[in-house]
Design a protein around this motif. Structure first.
Motif, PDB file in Angstrom:
ATOM      1  N   GLN A  22     -13.909   2.830   2.035  1.00  0.00           N
ATOM      2  CA  GLN A  22     -13.409   3.134   3.395  1.00  0.00           C
ATOM      3  C   GLN A  22     -14.397   4.063   4.087  1.00  0.00           C
ATOM      4  O   GLN A  22     -14.572   5.215   3.695  1.00  0.00           O
ATOM      5  CB  GLN A  22     -12.033   3.796   3.246  1.00  0.00           C
ATOM      6  N   GLY A  43     -13.565  -0.393   7.388  1.00  0.00           N
ATOM      7  CA  GLY A  43     -14.042   0.543   8.407  1.00  0.00           C
ATOM      8  C   GLY A  43     -15.006  -0.122   9.351  1.00  0.00           C
ATOM      9  O   GLY A  43     -16.092  -0.539   8.944  1.00  0.00           O
ATOM     10  N   LEU A  48       1.139   5.573  -0.234  1.00  0.00           N
ATOM     11  CA  LEU A  48       0.407   6.842  -0.136  1.00  0.00           C
ATOM     12  C   LEU A  48       0.641   7.601  -1.437  1.00  0.00           C
ATOM     13  O   LEU A  48       1.759   8.014  -1.713  1.00  0.00           O
ATOM     14  CB  LEU A  48       0.932   7.666   1.033  1.00  0.00           C
ATOM     15  N   ALA A  56      -3.430   4.543  -1.396  1.00  0.00           N
ATOM     16  CA  ALA A  56      -4.149   4.922  -0.181  1.00  0.00           C
ATOM     17  C   ALA A  56      -4.948   6.204  -0.352  1.00  0.00           C
ATOM     18  O   ALA A  56      -6.037   6.331   0.176  1.00  0.00           O
ATOM     19  CB  ALA A  56      -3.160   5.085   0.955  1.00  0.00           C
ATOM     20  N   ALA A  96     -13.634   4.015  10.148  1.00  0.00           N
ATOM     21  CA  ALA A  96     -12.293   3.441   9.985  1.00  0.00           C
ATOM     22  C   ALA A  96     -11.204   4.217  10.710  1.00  0.00           C
ATOM     23  O   ALA A  96     -11.297   5.427  10.900  1.00  0.00           O
ATOM     24  CB  ALA A  96     -11.950   3.385   8.502  1.00  0.00           C
ATOM     25  N   ASP A 153       0.857  -1.195   0.000  1.00  0.00           N
ATOM     26  CA  ASP A 153       0.000   0.000   0.000  1.00  0.00           C
ATOM     27  C   ASP A 153       0.891   1.242   0.000  1.00  0.00           C
ATOM     28  O   ASP A 153       1.797   1.373   0.822  1.00  0.00           O
ATOM     29  CB  ASP A 153      -0.873  -0.044   1.256  1.00  0.00           C
ATOM     30  N   THR A 211      -1.718   7.024  17.847  1.00  0.00           N
ATOM     31  CA  THR A 211      -1.875   5.993  16.820  1.00  0.00           C
ATOM     32  C   THR A 211      -3.200   6.203  16.122  1.00  0.00           C
ATOM     33  O   THR A 211      -4.167   6.655  16.729  1.00  0.00           O
ATOM     34  CB  THR A 211      -1.845   4.556  17.401  1.00  0.00           C
ATOM     35  N   ALA A 212      -3.240   5.874  14.835  1.00  0.00           N
ATOM     36  CA  ALA A 212      -4.522   5.812  14.148  1.00  0.00           C
ATOM     37  C   ALA A 212      -5.259   4.591  14.676  1.00  0.00           C
ATOM     38  O   ALA A 212      -4.635   3.579  14.985  1.00  0.00           O
ATOM     39  CB  ALA A 212      -4.306   5.693  12.648  1.00  0.00           C
TER      40      ALA A 212
HETATM   41  C1  FMN Z   1      -2.682   2.594  12.399  1.00  0.00           C
HETATM   42  C2  FMN Z   1      -3.331   2.719  11.050  1.00  0.00           C
HETATM   43  C3  FMN Z   1      -2.591   3.257  10.004  1.00  0.00           C
HETATM   44  C4  FMN Z   1      -3.154   3.343   8.729  1.00  0.00           C
HETATM   45  N1  FMN Z   1      -2.396   3.800   7.689  1.00  0.00           N
HETATM   46  C5  FMN Z   1      -2.854   3.649   6.424  1.00  0.00           C
HETATM   47  C6  FMN Z   1      -2.007   3.862   5.299  1.00  0.00           C
HETATM   48  O1  FMN Z   1      -0.838   4.243   5.424  1.00  0.00           O
HETATM   49  N2  FMN Z   1      -2.509   3.591   4.069  1.00  0.00           N
HETATM   50  C7  FMN Z   1      -3.805   3.148   3.902  1.00  0.00           C
HETATM   51  O2  FMN Z   1      -4.212   2.878   2.771  1.00  0.00           O
HETATM   52  N3  FMN Z   1      -4.637   2.988   4.937  1.00  0.00           N
HETATM   53  C8  FMN Z   1      -4.181   3.190   6.177  1.00  0.00           C
HETATM   54  N4  FMN Z   1      -5.008   2.955   7.236  1.00  0.00           N
HETATM   55  C9  FMN Z   1      -6.401   2.561   6.985  1.00  0.00           C
HETATM   56  C10 FMN Z   1      -6.488   1.036   6.756  1.00  0.00           C
HETATM   57  O3  FMN Z   1      -5.925   0.694   5.519  1.00  0.00           O
HETATM   58  C11 FMN Z   1      -7.926   0.546   6.754  1.00  0.00           C
HETATM   59  O4  FMN Z   1      -8.588   1.056   5.636  1.00  0.00           O
HETATM   60  C12 FMN Z   1      -8.719   0.909   8.003  1.00  0.00           C
HETATM   61  O5  FMN Z   1      -7.965   0.625   9.150  1.00  0.00           O
HETATM   62  C13 FMN Z   1     -10.020   0.110   8.017  1.00  0.00           C
HETATM   63  O6  FMN Z   1     -10.808   0.463   9.115  1.00  0.00           O
HETATM   64  P1  FMN Z   1     -10.642  -0.193  10.587  1.00  0.00           P
HETATM   65  O7  FMN Z   1      -9.558   0.584  11.200  1.00  0.00           O
HETATM   66  O8  FMN Z   1     -11.967   0.035  11.208  1.00  0.00           O
HETATM   67  O9  FMN Z   1     -10.293  -1.634  10.385  1.00  0.00           O
HETATM   68  C14 FMN Z   1      -4.492   2.909   8.519  1.00  0.00           C
HETATM   69  C15 FMN Z   1      -5.229   2.415   9.591  1.00  0.00           C
HETATM   70  C16 FMN Z   1      -4.679   2.315  10.848  1.00  0.00           C
HETATM   71  C17 FMN Z   1      -5.504   1.763  11.963  1.00  0.00           C
END
Ligand code: FMN
Length: 389
Positions: A198, A231, A71, A155, A202, A69, A348-349
């Protein structure tokens, strides 16, 4: 939608339609080994680290499929002129933001760290910042094309046509995330093979539409191109719901964060397990674009009315990179706690699904439980409907 014709998801060669996004190579390998598709998030790593990680993943998987993946934001400050240099981005950081960050470090006892003050582009990326020039994006693409991922994922925007063509020529499939129907349609017009819808719930960069609405809208808009629902999906019932809404599989990010394989700090893993669904927030505090984070003191500090607003992407990421590196280093210590100091800040995300995560398990366990729970949920629903008829 036809479920009888093989589609791009079938061509990936996986046995379980569960996609695991992670920046951590161990999670990626574990998800693919368990029959899903692990997708390595390259965006936060240096080129050198990406190359090492991809070699490692391929060695672990012995031919099993995985994805990468990238960006690829279509719009960012400086994108008209091919992107900013590190020096230009640094020069654009206002003094009040630097002052606010320095003061925050003092208030939360985050020690100084010379090593966390990078001066080259590559070091900025390695310190948790983002890529912000077209040239840097090109570097990751070259690494991806020199290896054998089955899936290349964009992404943050529609991948350029030449990238899609190159991927197809190498036998790779291409996917892209979309938070709105019009983005999904644009991806498909450009030649993308799989759309990842997404939703608002999420973790990470997210739009404003909930999955219950977004998934069927995107499925209808791009049919017969397969759609993955992303998500808020963390257990079998949610997976079943996504499939019933027309998704061909589920794309998850948050559920892997507290697993044994994840390299997240222990203090952050604990916080995720303890968190409720309402403990995340969509904020510009991490990248300058709206993304959903676990609500730590980092988010609260940026959201206060008496602190500076987050900067535009990518200047925000450049500004905070060295500070986040300092926080993470300090929060990795054995004395770190989520209640005060660096452990309280560590960002953190994470998505709203943290409300359903109550234990630290393994990636294989998450995947197996989700698949079994999905089969049970569909059987129970069927039984319920038959009882009524
Ligand atoms: C810690 C973290 C970092 C993420 N970084 C990216 C990223 O760099 N590129 C991307 O396409 N999605 C990123 N995402 C989104 C995920 O790809 C995914 O779409 C998302 O986590 C789905 O929802 P959920 O968190 O409810 O499982 C990130 C998600 C999290 C939790």
């Amino acid at each position: 939608m036809s479920l009888t014709q093989p589609d791009a998801v079938d061509r990936l060669g996986i046995t379980t339609p569960i996609f695991g996004f992670s920046h951590c190579r161990d999670v990626v390998a574990a998800v693919s080994k368990a029959g899903g598709l692990g997708v390595y998030g390259a965006g936060l790593h240096s080129d050198a680290q990406i190359a090492i990680d991809i070699e490692w993943i391929e060695a672990q998987l012995d031919g099993k499929p995985y994805g990468i993946d990238l960006l690829m934001p279509s719009k960012y400050v400086g994108s008209e002129s091919g992107g900013l240099t590190a020096a230009q981005a640094r020069a654009a950081i206002p003094a009040d933001v630097t002052h606010f960050l320095d003061d925050m470090m003092l208030r939360y006892d985050v020690p100084e760290d010379e090593a966390a003050a990078p001066d080259s582009d590559d070091e900025f990326i390695a310190s948790g910042s983002q890529r912000y020039t077209a040239k840097q994006q090109e570097g990751i693409l070259e690494i991806a094309f020199a290896h054998s991922p089955r899936l290349l994922v964009s992404a943050l925007g529609t991948p350029p046509r030449d990238v899609i063509e190159r991927a197809h020529a190498k036998g790779m499939l291409v996917a892209a995330l979309a938070g709105r129907v019009k983005h999904a349609v644009r991806h498909v017009e450009a030649g993308v093979d799989i759309v990842i819808a997404q939703s608002y719930e999420a973790g990470g960069h997210t739009g404003e539409i909930g999955g219950m609405v977004l998934t069927p809208l995107v499925v209808d808009a791009v049919a017969p191109v397969p759609v993955l629902a992303a998500g808020g999906i963390g257990d079998g019932r949610q997976m079943a719901a996504a499939l019933v809404l027309g998704a061909r599989g589920v794309w998850c990010g948050s559920v892997w964060l507290p697993t044994a394989e994840s390299d997240l700090l222990p203090v952050v893993k604990q916080r995720l397990v303890d968190a409720h669904a309402e403990d995340t927030q969509r904020t510009r505090a991490m990248t300058g674009k709206p993304s959903r984070l676990l609500r730590t003191a980092w988010v609260d500090e940026w959201e206060r009315s008496d602190t500076p607003d987050p900067l535009p992407n990518p200047i925000h990421a450049v500004a905070i990179g060295p500070y986040v590196a300092r926080i993470e280093k300090a929060a990795a210590g054995p004395d770190a706690t989520p209640d005060h100091g660096p452990g309280a800040l560590a960002p953190t995300a994470a998505g709203q699904v943290v409300g359903l995560i109550t234990a630290q398990t393994s990636c294989r366990r998450v995947l197996t439980d989700m698949m079994e729970g999905c089969i049970d949920a569909i059987a129970e629903t069927q039984a319920l409907l038959e009882r009524g008829s």
